[in-house]
Design an enzyme around this catalytic site. Structure first.
Site, PDB file in Angstrom:
ATOM      1  N   LYS A 261       0.858  -1.193   0.000  1.00  9.69           N
ATOM      2  CA  LYS A 261       0.000   0.000   0.000  1.00  9.69           C
ATOM      3  C   LYS A 261       0.893   1.242   0.000  1.00  9.69           C
ATOM      4  CE  LYS A 261      -2.932   2.776   3.145  1.00  9.69           C
ATOM      5  NZ  LYS A 261      -3.750   2.823   4.371  1.00  9.69           N
ATOM      6  N   ASP A 266      -2.372  10.454   3.434  1.00 13.75           N
ATOM      7  CA  ASP A 266      -3.750  10.049   3.694  1.00 13.75           C
ATOM      8  C   ASP A 266      -4.447  11.097   4.560  1.00 13.75           C
ATOM      9  OD1 ASP A 266      -6.140   8.786   4.124  1.00 13.75           O
ATOM     10  OD2 ASP A 266      -5.329   7.178   5.393  1.00 13.75           O
ATOM     11  N   LYS A 273      -9.689  13.231   8.221  1.00 16.42           N
ATOM     12  CA  LYS A 273      -9.134  12.927   9.547  1.00 16.42           C
ATOM     13  C   LYS A 273      -9.056  14.203  10.384  1.00 16.42           C
ATOM     14  CE  LYS A 273      -6.091   9.116   8.122  1.00 16.42           C
ATOM     15  NZ  LYS A 273      -6.680   8.070   8.971  1.00 16.42           N
ATOM     16  N   ASP A 284       1.958   6.688   5.292  1.00 15.13           N
ATOM     17  CA  ASP A 284       0.952   5.717   4.855  1.00 15.13           C
ATOM     18  C   ASP A 284       1.368   4.986   3.571  1.00 15.13           C
ATOM     19  OD1 ASP A 284      -1.375   4.496   5.655  1.00 15.13           O
ATOM     20  OD2 ASP A 284      -2.679   5.818   4.482  1.00 15.13           O
ATOM     21  N   ASP A 343     -11.895   7.191   4.145  1.00 19.88           N
ATOM     22  CA  ASP A 343     -10.639   7.013   4.883  1.00 19.88           C
ATOM     23  C   ASP A 343     -10.211   5.545   4.947  1.00 19.88           C
ATOM     24  OD1 ASP A 343      -8.413   7.752   6.301  1.00 19.88           O
ATOM     25  OD2 ASP A 343      -9.468   8.082   8.203  1.00 19.88           O
ATOM     26  N   GLU A 345      -9.164   3.721   2.643  1.00 26.51           N
ATOM     27  CA  GLU A 345      -8.732   3.754   1.240  1.00 26.51           C
ATOM     28  C   GLU A 345      -7.685   2.706   0.902  1.00 26.51           C
ATOM     29  OE1 GLU A 345      -7.386   5.467   3.559  1.00 26.51           O
ATOM     30  OE2 GLU A 345      -5.264   5.181   3.114  1.00 26.51           O
ATOM     31  N   ARG A 347      -7.400  -0.465   1.500  1.00 29.23           N
ATOM     32  CA  ARG A 347      -7.935  -1.723   0.958  1.00 29.23           C
ATOM     33  C   ARG A 347      -8.406  -1.538  -0.473  1.00 29.23           C
ATOM     34  NH1 ARG A 347     -12.035  -1.741   5.965  1.00 29.23           N
ATOM     35  NH2 ARG A 347     -10.277  -0.538   6.755  1.00 29.23           N
TER      36      ARG A 347
HETATM   37  N1  BES Z   1      -3.768   4.859   7.040  1.00 28.18           N
HETATM   38  C1  BES Z   1      -4.845   4.614   7.904  1.00 28.18           C
HETATM   39  C2  BES Z   1      -4.516   3.668   9.034  1.00 28.18           C
HETATM   40  C3  BES Z   1      -3.601   4.198  10.094  1.00 28.18           C
HETATM   41  C4  BES Z   1      -4.129   4.896  11.158  1.00 28.18           C
HETATM   42  C5  BES Z   1      -2.258   3.952  10.060  1.00 28.18           C
HETATM   43  C6  BES Z   1      -3.307   5.367  12.151  1.00 28.18           C
HETATM   44  C7  BES Z   1      -1.423   4.416  11.044  1.00 28.18           C
HETATM   45  C8  BES Z   1      -1.956   5.125  12.116  1.00 28.18           C
HETATM   46  C9  BES Z   1      -6.024   4.030   7.132  1.00 28.18           C
HETATM   47  O1  BES Z   1      -6.133   4.418   5.818  1.00 28.18           O
HETATM   48  C10 BES Z   1      -7.254   4.457   7.840  1.00 28.18           C
HETATM   49  O2  BES Z   1      -7.521   5.628   7.833  1.00 28.18           O
HETATM   50  N2  BES Z   1      -7.973   3.518   8.420  1.00 28.18           N
HETATM   51  C11 BES Z   1      -9.144   3.818   9.144  1.00 28.18           C
HETATM   52  C12 BES Z   1     -10.189   2.810   8.771  1.00 28.18           C
HETATM   53  C13 BES Z   1     -11.554   3.145   9.253  1.00 28.18           C
HETATM   54  C14 BES Z   1     -12.080   4.361   8.501  1.00 28.18           C
HETATM   55  C15 BES Z   1     -12.456   1.977   9.029  1.00 28.18           C
HETATM   56  C16 BES Z   1      -8.821   3.748  10.625  1.00 28.18           C
HETATM   57  O3  BES Z   1      -8.036   2.887  11.022  1.00 28.18           O
HETATM   58  O4  BES Z   1      -9.301   4.596  11.360  1.00 28.18           O
HETATM   59 ZN    ZN Z   2      -4.401   5.010   4.908  1.00 28.32          ZN
HETATM   60 MN    MN Z   3      -7.233   6.230   5.623  1.00 26.91          MN
END
Ligand code: BES
Ligand code: ZN
Ligand code: MN
Length: 496
Positions: A261, A266, A273, A284, A343, A345, A347
């Site tokens: 990825k 992000d 966010k 990310d 968010d 994204e 996947r």
């Molecule tokens: N890149 C983030 C995951 C992440 C969060 C990595 C904090 C490192 C630290 C990912 O794209 C994301 O935003 N995931 C969300 C998913 C949710 C919206 C279902 C998350 O983990 O909050």
């Molecule tokens: Zn992300």
């Molecule tokens: Mn995200």
């Protein structure tokens, strides 16, 4: 970065000298020679410092002999417990103690050749710095260490082991550089451009842009990318280390595949966010950065394996053309996804790249790496990456490969009940499954794009790709978690 060389044992005439001490072995070799030359002064000084050689213990002795300005003794604990991980950590500690010296020599005759190389690796990995954007560093703040000579009786074997370790360290450094770069510099296009450096190592590199990906029906990846003015890229890297001749190519096994990825930033997109800590989301792209560094490591040490590395590179931004919560996208596999949260994204990026990897390469197995969920940090903290797999053998191989290189993974469950959480009312699936088991439902989503019968593992590296504190063999910041783990997986099971 200090230069690391292996030499035959001889007392140094200048610089620092390092002694590796166990709790039980009597000093021999250069340690004994130095002690003799100082009239037993080393033994007396270590005793006075209550230095016993226990694990992690250090003592510094100043100017015991003309020319030798500093002697550093490092404890390794019990002889029978000395292993690669411990010696690497000692190498990391050692770096901190001699960084301000110009030259140092390590008396490593007590270590077998591979461990002498491990000491060099630990030291080198800990010496990493990312100073590209510092213009006002004072001389006193810069490390001085130029050369470390590791004295060993098994010179040829140590040098051979080092050639391999050095290539792996180069891969780790490439990953750390990519992950450390700020997001205005490291856009998807720039990151793809940097992959081209791997061509020097014999890696074939193909870069695909939005036009090509549109033709491949990458509706999910392109949906994420559409909110940004930065164009997305996919990079396909191939290292054919097993099938170097035409004959070998014919009977060659299918390649192994690694997918990363690469969200260069992000913001969350329209599901934006919160501001606090958002700068961390430059990291990310660590999954992709790890795949790129891994390819460098494997090619650099000429691994006897056919391997493909694919990375999906996008920026996730809000904007007039950004995708909306509620959009339905069609993935390259034909499956449709209702985008509930923009968010989630990662996947969406992975699913198209993974489908493509399988259609084109039919790999023996596939491992994807992603900073995929915050939930994995809640579950495992910063000590393990989350591992999800449909294959017990691959899962065991990964678990076993991680421990000795200090990159531990912890297996998490998959199952139908979790899969139900991502059912959509209007499409084949939705891209989030609610808060319970957030990392697991993310893995379930990805698994829907793994072809039947294909061994696959997903590593959620959100908690381990960077570190807020110093680690035994890394400074704060980008760790390159996964480069050494996957290099080790390949070395242990998929070469030759
Ligand atoms: N890149 C983030 C995951 C992440 C969060 C990595 C904090 C490192 C630290 C990912 O794209 C994301 O935003 N995931 C969300 C998913 C949710 C919206 C279902 C998350 O983990 O909050
Ligand atoms: Zn992300
Ligand atoms: Mn995200």
């Amino acid at each position: 970065m200090p230069d690391i060389a292996f030499i035959k044992p001889a007392l140094p005439k200048h610089g620092a000298m390092v002694l590796l001490v166990t709790e039980d072995a009597t000093p021999a070799g250069l340690h004994a020679a130095l002690d003799k030359a100082t009239g037993g002064g080393i033994t007396r000084a270590l005793e006075a410092a209550s230095f016993k050689g226990s694990k992690g213990q250090v003592a510094t002795l100043w100017a015991p002999l003309e020319g030798i300005g500093k002697v550093v003794a490092i404890g390794l604990g019990k002889t029978e417990e000395v292993n690669a991980e411990r010696v690497e950590a000692a190498g990391g500690t050692l770096y901190g103690l001699i960084a301000k010296e110009r030259e140092a020599m390590v008396a490593a005759e007590g270590l077998p050749a591979p461990l002498a190389a491990s000491l060099g690796l630990g030291l080198l990995l800990k010496s990493y710095r990312f100073d590209r954007y510092r213009t006002t560093l004072k001389e006193a703040e810069k490390p001085k260490l130029e050369k470390v000579a590791i004295a060993t009786d098994a010179l040829a074997a140590a040098k051979a082991a080092w050639a391999t370790q050095r290539a792996v360290a180069d891969g780790v450094f490439l990953t750390r550089d990519l992950v450390s770069e700020p997001p205005n510099v490291l856009t998807p296009a720039e990151m793809a451009e940097r992959c081209k450096e791997l061509e020097k190592l014999g890696v074939q590199v193909e870069i695909l842009g939005p036009k090509e990906m549109k033709k491949l029906n990458f509706g999910a990846l392109l949906g994420v990318a559409q909110g940004s003015v930065q164009e997305p890229r996919m990079v396909v890297m191939q290292w054919n280390g097993a099938s170097t001749t035409a004959a070998a190519k014919k009977k060659a096994q299918k390649p192994v595949a690694f997918i990363g990825k690469g969200v260069t930033f992000d913001t969350g997109g329209i599901s934006i966010k919160p501001a606090a800590g958002m700068e961390d989301m430059k990291w990310d792209m660590a999954g992709a950065g790890t795949v790129i560094g891994l390819m460098a490591a494997l090619a650099g040490r000429k691994a006897k394996v056919d391997v493909v590395g694919l990375v999906g590179l996008v920026e996730n931004m809000p904007g007039g053309n950004a995708q909306r919560p509620g959009d339905v996208v069609t993935t390259a596999s034909g499956q449709t996804v209702e985008v509930i949260n923009t968010d989630a994204e990662g996947r969406l990026v992975l699913c198209d790249v993974m489908h493509y990897a399988q259609q084109r390469f039919d790999p023996r197995f596939m491992v994807d790496l992603a900073t995929l969920t915050g939930a994995i940090i809640i579950a495992l903290g910063h000590e393990h990456a989350g591992m999800f797999s449909n294959d017990d053998t691959l899962a065991q191989q990964l678990s076993a490969a991680g421990t000795p290189v200090g990159e531990a993974v912890w297996r998490m469950p998959l199952g139908e009940a979790y899969d139900k959480q991502i059912k959509s009312d209007i499409a084949d699936m939705k891209n989030v499954g609610g808060r319970p088991g957030g990392s697991i439902t993310a893995a379930q989503f990805i698994q829907r794009f793994v072809n039947k019968g294909r061994p696959w593992a997903h590593l959620d590296i959100a908690g381990v790709a960077w570190s807020g504190k110093e680690l035994p063999t890394a400074p704060k910041g980008a760790t390159a978690f996964g480069v050494r783990l996957l290099d080790r997986l390949v070395a242990d099971h998929y070469e030759g």
